[in-house]
Scaffold this active site. Structure first.
Site, PDB file in Angstrom:
ATOM      1  CG  ASP A   6      -1.329   5.168  -1.644  1.00 50.35           C
ATOM      2  OD1 ASP A   6      -0.640   4.177  -1.364  1.00 50.35           O
ATOM      3  OD2 ASP A   6      -1.040   6.336  -1.289  1.00 50.35           O
ATOM      4  CG  ASP A   8       1.447   3.997   3.894  1.00 55.25           C
ATOM      5  OD1 ASP A   8       0.783   3.545   4.856  1.00 55.25           O
ATOM      6  OD2 ASP A   8       2.444   3.433   3.433  1.00 55.25           O
ATOM      7  CG  ASP A 137      -0.211  10.176  -0.719  1.00 57.79           C
ATOM      8  OD1 ASP A 137      -0.417   8.970  -0.928  1.00 57.79           O
ATOM      9  OD2 ASP A 137       0.775  10.593  -0.082  1.00 57.79           O
TER      10      ASP A 137
HETATM   11 MG   LIG Z   1       0.426   7.221  -0.179  1.00 59.18          MG
END
Ligand SMILES: [Mg+2]
Length: 180
Positions: A6, A8, A137
């Site tokens: 991922d 961000d 996340d």
């Molecule tokens: Mg993320």
């Protein structure tokens, strides 16, 4: 192995930069600092009237292109790739896509180099992407399919409640958690 990573808050510090700019532009208005967030979506823990001000910050030209790195991320994925694994950056573009999509590519070009721009997968649904692991996340990742990848959490305050998944507590813990 195919490793999906991922972008961000795993490679690029979206939340940190947003918070920094928020304090600079709206010093009198309190929002929860990134380290204390309990919710993946900031909008769920701030006054509704701040919504458009927040969007103004993260959709502005230059915001994504100039995001700082999450420490160790860029080096880690380069190293993982050099070990012979296939690495893709797998990221969901924002609904406000106008600057976001182009600037994701610009960020990757700037921090990882030209050839990594060909390793960028933009999908609002990550469950339809194949891979062995996804480092992300977001506490729960849902979509049209049952994912084939194993979700490894990238540690954030808002995903602490998820205990059944492996967790990277920053990129420093990579070898210990992933084994490579
Ligand atoms: Mg993320």
């Amino acid at each position: 192995m195919i490793i999906l990573v991922d972008m961000d808050d795993v490679l690029a510090d979206f939340d940190g930069e947003m918070y920094r700019l928020w304090k600079e532009k709206h010093p009198g208005k309190y929002i929860v600092p990134p380290s204390e967030r309990k919710n993946f979506y900031l909008r769920e823990e701030m006054p509704e009237e701040y919504g458009s001000l927040i969007k103004e910050i993260y959709s502005a030209p230059g915001f994504v292109e100039n995001l700082p790195e999450i420490p160790g991320g860029v080096e880690a994925i380069k190293e993982i790739r050099s070990l012979g694994h296939t690495v893709f950056i797998c990221t969901s573009p924002l609904i406000l896509f106008r600057n976001n999509v182009l600037e994701k590519f610009l960020w990757v070009e700037k921090h990882l180099g030209d050839d990594w721009t060909q390793r960028l997968i933009l999908s609002r649904d990550k469950t339809i992407i194949k891979g062995d692991i996804l480092i992300d996340d977001k506490p729960e990742i849902t979509g049209a399919e049952t994912p084939v990848w194993e979700h490894i959490l990238f540690d954030r305050s808002y995903n602490k409640h998820v205990t059944e998944k492996k967790r990277l507590t920053g990129w420093k813990s990579r070898k210990e958690v992933l084994g490579f």
